[in-house]
Enzyme design. Structure first.
Site, PDB file in Angstrom:
ATOM      1  N   ASP A   7       3.213  -4.647  -5.600  1.00 20.79           N
ATOM      2  CA  ASP A   7       3.632  -5.954  -5.079  1.00 20.79           C
ATOM      3  C   ASP A   7       5.147  -6.046  -4.984  1.00 20.79           C
ATOM      4  O   ASP A   7       5.701  -6.517  -3.979  1.00 20.79           O
ATOM      5  CB  ASP A   7       3.124  -7.076  -5.994  1.00 20.79           C
ATOM      6  CG  ASP A   7       1.743  -7.580  -5.604  1.00 20.79           C
ATOM      7  OD1 ASP A   7       1.225  -7.160  -4.548  1.00 20.79           O
ATOM      8  OD2 ASP A   7       1.190  -8.406  -6.355  1.00 20.79           O
ATOM      9  N   GLU A  64       0.831  -1.207   0.000  1.00 19.86           N
ATOM     10  CA  GLU A  64       0.000   0.000   0.000  1.00 19.86           C
ATOM     11  C   GLU A  64       0.867   1.261   0.000  1.00 19.86           C
ATOM     12  O   GLU A  64       0.526   2.246  -0.653  1.00 19.86           O
ATOM     13  CB  GLU A  64      -0.958  -0.011   1.194  1.00 19.86           C
ATOM     14  CG  GLU A  64      -1.939  -1.180   1.219  1.00 19.86           C
ATOM     15  CD  GLU A  64      -2.774  -1.317  -0.037  1.00 19.86           C
ATOM     16  OE1 GLU A  64      -2.933  -0.321  -0.780  1.00 19.86           O
ATOM     17  OE2 GLU A  64      -3.274  -2.432  -0.294  1.00 19.86           O
TER      18      GLU A  64
END
Length: 637
Positions: free
Chosen positions: A549, A486
């Site tokens: 990711d 995030e």
């Protein structure tokens, strides 16, 4: 999700299957769900817990801890009363549907458009109020496009093989609903064909999912005069003024190509098709709140898309209606009862630690200039952190009062008017940055670029993502990587275009931006065309999530290595475990077309290949399938 021993024989060829293979052999997808494992298992457990609690609270008001939850339980009682819902059938929806069938012409519809909008009817040019991307202190008016029947514009291409079958399911579903609502068969058939034709007319002018993945291109501000000029058939200016109750100075148009075609799409000649589209959309919307037969039939198309074999049982469907209407209320109840303060503090500390790791990596970055690096650190220093649940309930829920003497649909329509009045009432006011976009009982997390804030609802803070009983390395491979993921969204191909205040603003030097775009293209190339059992991956569609990711796993790895009891084997294995999912082929195919996330198996397998520590941890050699030549490894953050 049951944990099985790792299959050492295949670990060097397929990390995902080595960790999840034995579980996949026996895992069964619930009949009313499209997938199981990972996020889904946590959501299922929360579902069981909260359904039990709601059943208990519905039996007596004395056990309900606050007045807002009391209203949620009242709503649940109405939703659960299928005896009454079945007895009344479509009677509660008659006036709602008649309002559409009574429309005489385009002028009649335009005259009633404000009231129709606040009552929840669909429009072919939906307006919404959101933070202005270039001035996130205030709410601006956005003009968006309506949803299509098929999942994406690409399904409307002549070569798409899924579209005819899906449209056939859609037509049959809607015809059954018309029959339940006591419309004549010939009327239903004609209306459905006209609605499908109108829907097809919209598709050529909309963006597909890949184009929408670059969400900064939604920002296309038009002056009030220029917005009005998009159509000579309907008065867009009068509409914008009516729903904001103010003189609007600008409207941000998300897809100008669509609005440039409005005269062709909405006019006197297309009104009959458009009216049919309104009726079909309205019929589908209300059916979920009526009889059980209507509820089940109204879900046939979505189940065909997802691959779910059965509709939810009545009580579960009632639970989801109630918790979706009162989601933040239910989230606070869940968090206060089931999420400990110790866990909240521990995770908040982990987030701060991940931010510190990220900051250190930015300071030592070798490809950013000093100027860009300093601005990136400022953005990171300004990053907001929300863990667990919001401090206060969103005020709108204090206005929701259930009238148990009336039916479920009537209550829902009343809430819709309250919610839409609140929504449009925000226009030109100061942005409320305390609002959470997810309730605390949702298994997910997010980064909001307009607020420059990361949010981790309580529900995701469980094993295998996080547990006080797991080792630090396992937690870093789970929630640590999610946290850093995030954070990385602040610096992905979209998030990197926003400054520390959440404003759309370029803070990069030209050379740095060009280099970053080359790295992003390398990430696109790494995934583009990869095979899955459902088809090939579109690298451009999934690039932002893959950048996140990659950054998340890399930063979590550095944090894990700083721990005195580091175990990188446990770190990588838990990374693979959190992506363990078994899903229907229909769901997989759908996600390949519209989802900005890569398939779970690739998230587990591809990202570790970019990290040198993965090779040394498991002794991966050039003849192993998990090997990726150093020149092809992508490292951005």
């Amino acid at each position: 999700m049951t944990q099985y021993p790792v299959n050492e024989k295949i670990l060097k060829d397929d990390l995902y299957m080595a960790v999840n293979g034995e579980w996949l052999k026996t895992a069964k997808i619930p009949a009313d769900k499209p997938a199981t494992g990972g996020f889904f298992d946590l959501a299922d457990n929360i579902e069981k817990t909260l359904m039990h609690d709601f059943e208990k609270m519905a039996a007596t008001d004395t056990s309900i801890p606050d007045p807002y939850l009391t209203e949620a339980v009242k709503y649940y009682r109405l939703a659960s009363d299928f005896e009454k819902r079945n007895a009344t059938g479509y009677a509660p929806a008659q006036q709602f549907l008649k309002t559409i069938t009574d429309l005489k012409d385009l002028a009649d519809w335009q005259a009633k458009l404000k009231d129709l909008t606040f009552a929840g009817y669909p429009t072919p040019f939906p307006l919404s109020v959101e933070p202005d991307m270039k001035n996130t202190k205030v709410y601006a008016l956005y003009a968006d496009v309506p949803n299509l029947i098929l999942p994406d514009k690409t399904y409307y291409a002549p070569e798409n093989k899924q579209a005819p079958a899906l449209l056939d399911i859609y037509r049959k579903m809607v015809k059954k609903l018309f029959k339940l609502a006591n419309y004549p068969d010939d009327f239903a058939e004609k209306t459905i064909e006209m609605a499908v034709a109108f829907d097809a007319s919209l598709a050529p002018y909309q963006k597909d999912s890949t184009e929408r993945a670059d969400y900064t291109k939604q920002y296309n501000p038009y002056s009030f005069a220029d917005f009005k000029a998009f159509s000579t058939e309907v008065d867009l200016g009068a509409y914008a003024t009516a729903i904001t109750a103010s003189k609007v100075d600008k409207v941000i148009v998300t897809e100008p190509k669509y609005y440039a075609a409005l005269n062709k799409l909405i006019n006197k000649e297309t009104f009959a098709n458009f009216k049919s589209w309104l009726l079909v959309k309205g019929l589908l919307a209300v059916s979920h709140y009526l009889s059980d037969d209507a509820r089940v039939i109204a879900g046939e198309y979505s189940r065909a898309l997802s691959g779910s074999k059965e509709a939810m049982k009545p009580q579960k469907a009632a639970f989801y209606l109630a918790t979706s209407q009162f989601d933040q209320v239910v989230g606070l109840y869940y968090a206060h009862k089931y999420f400990g303060e110790k866990a909240k503090n521990d995770v908040h500390h982990m987030v701060e630690k991940m931010v510190a790791v990220y900051k250190n990596r930015l300071k030592n970055n070798t490809w950013l200039s000093q100027q860009t690096r300093e601005k990136a650190i400022v953005k990171l220093d300004t990053l907001g952190i929300n863990v667990g649940y919001p401090d206060e309930l969103t005020p709108i829920y204090k206005k929701f009062k259930v009238d148990e003497t009336k039916d479920l649909l009537t209550n829902d329509l009343a809430f819709t008017k309250i919610a839409l009045a609140d929504h449009y009432g925000r226009w030109n006011k100061e942005v409320d940055r305390s609002r959470w976009e997810m309730p605390a009982h949702m298994v997910n997390a997010y980064y909001n670029p307009s607020f420059n804030i990361i949010v981790f609802p309580a529900a995701i803070l469980q094993a295998p993502f996080y547990s006080l009983d797991q080792s630090a390395s396992e937690n870093y491979g789970g929630i640590g990587a999610v946290i850093a993921h995030e954070i990385s969204h602040a610096f992905d191909n979209n998030g990197a275009k926003f400054d520390e205040y959440g404003n759309l603003k370029n803070w990069w030097t030209d050379a740095d931006l060009q280099h970053f775009e080359k790295l992003a293209q390398a990430m696109i190339d790494q995934f583009d065309g990869l095979d899955t059992e459902a088809g090939k991956v579109n690298g451009k569609l999934v690039v932002s999530e893959n950048i996140a990711d990659a950054g998340g796993l890399s930063c979590a790895l550095e944090a894990a290595k700083a721990d005195s009891d580091v175990n990188l084997r446990a770190f990588f294995i838990n990374w693979a475990r959190i992506w363990g999912v078994k899903a229907s082929i229909e769901r997989q195919q759908l996600l390949l077309s519209i989802d900005v996330h890569a398939p779970h198996v690739l998230r587990a397998n591809v990202q570790p290949k970019n990290l040198d520590d993965f090779y040394t941890t498991f002794n991966i050699q050039p003849d192993d399938k998990m090997w990726l030549p150093a020149a092809k490894r992508v490292n951005i953050w």
